[in-house]
Design a protein around this motif. Structure first.
Motif, mmCIF file in Angstrom:
data_model
loop_
_atom_site.group_PDB
_atom_site.id
_atom_site.type_symbol
_atom_site.label_atom_id
_atom_site.label_comp_id
_atom_site.label_asym_id
_atom_site.label_seq_id
_atom_site.Cartn_x
_atom_site.Cartn_y
_atom_site.Cartn_z
ATOM 1 N N PRO A 1 16.772 -21.810 -15.104
ATOM 2 C CA PRO A 1 17.971 -21.248 -14.470
ATOM 3 C C PRO A 1 17.678 -20.767 -13.054
ATOM 4 N N ALA A 2 18.709 -20.797 -12.219
ATOM 5 C CA ALA A 2 18.616 -20.305 -10.843
ATOM 6 C C ALA A 2 19.158 -18.875 -10.801
ATOM 7 N N ALA A 3 18.253 -17.919 -10.866
ATOM 8 C CA ALA A 3 18.631 -16.502 -10.887
ATOM 9 C C ALA A 3 18.875 -15.978 -9.472
ATOM 10 N N ASN A 4 19.727 -14.976 -9.382
ATOM 11 C CA ASN A 4 20.006 -14.248 -8.140
ATOM 12 C C ASN A 4 20.595 -15.115 -7.033
ATOM 13 N N MET A 5 21.408 -16.079 -7.401
ATOM 14 C CA MET A 5 22.099 -16.887 -6.400
ATOM 15 C C MET A 5 23.469 -16.262 -6.141
#
Length: 108
Positions: free
Chosen positions: A17-21
């Motif tokens: 997952p791409a966190a803090n986008m």
């Protein structure tokens, strides 16, 4: 039946997952709501906005994330335009990203 919206950003290069986008939702009436993906790459918090039928745009600010994780970013942001329909239930807008490509679809 109410309408709800969620999103999930996955980094296909890293397979996680791409966190803090950062995200920005522009509603049918021009209201702008900001959000951020959580540790699992998900966002479903829209500051109490009551969704109605209409056209929306979800902007994903991909540049900072991609530079931090891949040192390269062809797309500074990705806009996904979509339409919610009356009594449409739940809408899920996933984004799959890599430094040089992206795709989206209506999820479940």
């Amino acid at each position: 039946m109410s309408i709800s919206l969620s999103s999930h950003v996955l980094d296909t290069t890293l397979g996680k997952p791409a966190a803090n986008m950062q995200l920005e939702l522009t509603t049918f009436d021009g209201t702008t709501i900001t959000g951020i993906t959580d540790a699992d790459g998900r966002c479903n918090q829209w500051q109490g906005f009551e969704f109605e039928a209409g056209e929306y745009c979800l902007r994903f600010y991909t540049k900072d994330y991609l530079l931090a994780h891949h040192k390269d970013a062809f797309y500074p942001f990705v806009d996904v335009h979509f339409e919610l329909t009356k009594n449409g239930g739940h809408y899920h807008v996933p984004l799959l990203i890599s430094p040089f490509g992206f795709s989206s679809y209506r999820g479940s």
